[in-house]
Enzyme design. Structure first.
Site, mmCIF file in Angstrom:
data_model
loop_
_atom_site.group_PDB
_atom_site.id
_atom_site.type_symbol
_atom_site.label_atom_id
_atom_site.label_comp_id
_atom_site.label_asym_id
_atom_site.label_seq_id
_atom_site.Cartn_x
_atom_site.Cartn_y
_atom_site.Cartn_z
ATOM 1 N N SER A 115 0.823 -1.202 0.000
ATOM 2 C CA SER A 115 0.000 0.000 0.000
ATOM 3 C C SER A 115 0.860 1.255 0.000
ATOM 4 C CB SER A 115 -0.901 0.008 1.242
ATOM 5 O OG SER A 115 -1.602 1.224 1.355
ATOM 6 N N TYR A 137 -3.953 4.831 -4.162
ATOM 7 C CA TYR A 137 -5.290 5.408 -4.202
ATOM 8 C C TYR A 137 -5.269 6.601 -5.158
ATOM 9 C CZ TYR A 137 -6.301 2.675 0.004
ATOM 10 O OH TYR A 137 -6.483 1.646 0.885
ATOM 11 N N THR A 163 -6.564 1.227 -6.225
ATOM 12 C CA THR A 163 -7.678 0.856 -5.359
ATOM 13 C C THR A 163 -8.716 1.961 -5.359
ATOM 14 O OG1 THR A 163 -6.280 -0.500 -3.926
ATOM 15 C CG2 THR A 163 -8.371 0.261 -3.008
ATOM 16 N N LYS A 265 -8.557 -2.447 -8.481
ATOM 17 C CA LYS A 265 -9.149 -3.133 -7.332
ATOM 18 C C LYS A 265 -10.415 -2.400 -6.905
ATOM 19 C CE LYS A 265 -7.925 -4.828 -2.706
ATOM 20 N NZ LYS A 265 -8.963 -4.137 -1.904
ATOM 21 N N HIS A 289 -13.628 -4.003 -0.527
ATOM 22 C CA HIS A 289 -12.670 -3.486 0.458
ATOM 23 C C HIS A 289 -12.835 -4.168 1.817
ATOM 24 C CE1 HIS A 289 -9.504 -0.410 0.571
ATOM 25 N NE2 HIS A 289 -9.724 -0.375 1.871
#
Length: 406
Positions: A115, A137, A163, A265, A289
Site C-alpha cells: 500500500s 489510491y 484501489t 481493485k 474493500h
C-alpha cells in the site's frame, strides 16, 4: 545483551482462526479493532465470510490423484499457489511490518501487494526480493501521482494496483477504533492503560528500540517529510474522485512508464468490469474493500462468476474478501477467479508471529487447497469449474449485467 521473550510459546498455528485468536490476545484493543472493523452494521464483512459457507463440495471416495498442482502464472509472475498478498495500510501490528510480510511472500512463492499508506517504503520492501505490486489510491494531483509511479518503478515494482473501493466515510454501529495521528510521548501516556495489559506487543517493539510508526513513507514528497496516516487521508478526502477517463489515464501512464501490469481493485458490477476492460486494465479484483466500503454490498464470492463470465477471457480476474481457508480459495477459483488476495488473514499471522506467522498462514491455505483438490479427485487447480461445487439457487449477484449506462 540479547533479550529473551518471556512469553515464548509454540509459535505454530493450525488455522487462520487460531492466528486471529492469538492476534486478539496480543494486540491492544484499538489495534485489534482496526483489523476486524467493517463499516456501519458490518453486514458486508459478515457476508464475505458467510457466503463461502453456502457453497458445498461433493467429494469422491476413490480415484484420487497422487499429485496435485496449485501453481499458476499470472500477470508476469509464477505463483506457487493462487494466493496473493493484498495491500493494507500501516502494518504496525509488528515492528517489521510490510518487510516481514514481503519476506514471507518471497519465501512462499507469491506476490506482495504494498500500500502507498504502508509503514515501510517501497524500496525496503522490494529489497526483500519479493515480486511487489505497488498500490495507489486516487489521491493528489496528476503530477504527484506520476512521481509516485516513477518512484515505484525505480524501486522495481512489478505491477501497479489502483484501489477505488474505499470511502472510509461511514461510521460503525459499535464505534470506530481510535487511531492516533502519531505516536509521541503524550499519545503513549494516553494509550498506556490499554497497552500495559498487552506487554508482549510492546516488548516486540522495545527490543528493537522502535515505536509503532504511523507515517506513510511512500507518500513522502521529494525533499519533504512523510505524512501521517491522517495527513494521507486528508489528501484523499480533498482529491476529486476519479472518472473512467482518469482510470484509463492512470493505466496508460503506468504501462508506458513500466510496461508492467495495471490492476484495478474494487470492481463489483459487471458493467464496471466491462468499462475496466475498455480503460485498458490488465486485471481487476472483485472487491468490496473487505467490508470497509459501502455496507450492504453482497459478498465478493457472489459476484465473481458473473464478472468472470463477462470479462474473464479478456483480463485476469482476482477476488478478495472473506478468504480464511484453502477451501475458500478453491471455491473462488471454481467460480471463475484466477487467484485470490488475502488481507486480514495475513495481518493476524503477522501479529501472532511476524514473518513466520505470515508464512504459517500461507502454509495453512496451501494445505487446505491441496486437501480440497484431493477430495474432489483433481490433479490441478486448472481443472476447477462451477460443476465441482454445490451452488444454491440465487447465489450469484450479477449486478449491472444488462446495464448500458455510462
Amino acid at each position: 545483551m540479547k533479550l529473551e521473550n518471556p512469553w515464548k510459546q509454540n509459535p505454530w498455528f493450525e488455522s487462520v482462526a487460531v492466528a486471529q485468536q492469538r492476534a486478539r490476545k496480543k494486540l491492544p484493543a484499538p489495534v485489534y479493532g482496526a483489523l476486524i472493523a467493517g463499516s456501519e452494521r458490518g453486514q458486508t464483512i459478515e457476508d464475505n465470510q458467510a457466503a463461502f459457507a453456502e457453497l458445498g463440495f461433493a467429494p469422491h471416495v476413490a480415484g484420487h490423484r497422487p499429485e496435485r498442482s496449485m501453481q499458476r502464472s499470472l500477470l508476469g509472475q509464477d505463483l506457487s499457489l493462487p494466493v496473493m498478498i493484498s495491500p493494507t495500510g500501516v502494518q504496525a501490528v509488528h515492528p517489521d511490518g510490510e518487510v516481514a510480510v514481503a519476506r514471507a511472500a518471497a519465501s512462499k512463492g507469491t506476490v506482495m501487494g504494498l500500500s502507498n499508506f504502508a509503514s515501510k517504503s517501497v524500496e525496503e520492501v522490494t529489497a526483500t526480493g519479493a515480486p511487489t505490486f505497488f498500490q495507489m489510491y486516487w489521491t493528489g494531483q496528476r503530477d504527484v501521482m506520476i512521481q509516485r509511479m516513477q518512484r515505484a518503478h525505480a524501486a522495481g515494482a512489478q505491477g501497479l494496483i489502483a484501489t477505488l473501493d474505499w470511502s472510509f466515510s461511514m461510521g460503525r454501529d459499535w464505534g470506530s477504533p481510535e487511531i492516533p495521528d502519531k505516536v509521541d510521548l503524550l499519545t503513549m501516556i494516553r494509550f498506556a492503560p490499554q497497552v500495559a495489559i498487552k506487554p508482549r506487543w510492546m516488548w516486540q517493539f522495545g527490543k528493537t528500540g522502535a515505536i509503532p510508526d504511523l507515517t506513510t513513507p511512500n507518500l513522502q514528497p521529494p525533499g519533504g517529510e512523510a505524512p501521517t496516516f491522517f495527513g494521507a487521508y486528508y489528501e484523499w478526502m480533498t482529491t476529486t474522485p476519479p472518472t473512467w477517463e482518469d482510470v484509463a489515464w492512470m493505466a496508460q501512464e503506468w504501462k508506458q512508464l513500466s510496461g508492467r501490469p495495471f490492476i484495478l481493485k474494487g470492481v463489483y458490477r459487471v458493467d464496471d468490469a466491462r468499462r475496466a476492460v475498455d480503460a485498458g486494465v490488465d486485471a481487476i479484483s472483485v472487491s468490496n474493500h473487505g467490508g470497509n466500503n459501502l455496507d450492504g454490498t453482497p459478498a465478493t464470492i457472489r459476484a465473481v462468476r458473473p464478472v468472470s463470465q463477462a470479462v474473464g477471457s479478456q483480463i485476469t480476474v482476482l477476488l478478495d474478501g472473506g478468504v480464511r481457508r484453502g477451501s475458500d480459495v478453491v471455491k473462488a477459483l471454481a467460480m471463475g477467479a484466477d487467484a485470490v488476495l488475502i488481507g486480514r488473514a495475513y495481518l493476524w499471522g503477522l501479529a501472532a508471529n511476524g514473518q513466520a506467522g505470515v508464512e504459517n498462514v500461507l502454509d495453512v491455505l496451501r494445505g487446505g487447497i491441496d486437501s480440497a483438490l484431493l477430495g474432489l479427485g483433481l490433479s490441478s487447480i486448472d481443472e476447477l469449474t462451477p460443476e465441482h461445487l454445490l451452488i444454491p439457487g440465487g447465489f450469484d449477484r450479477a449486478v449491472g449485467a444488462h446495464s448500458e449506462s455510462a
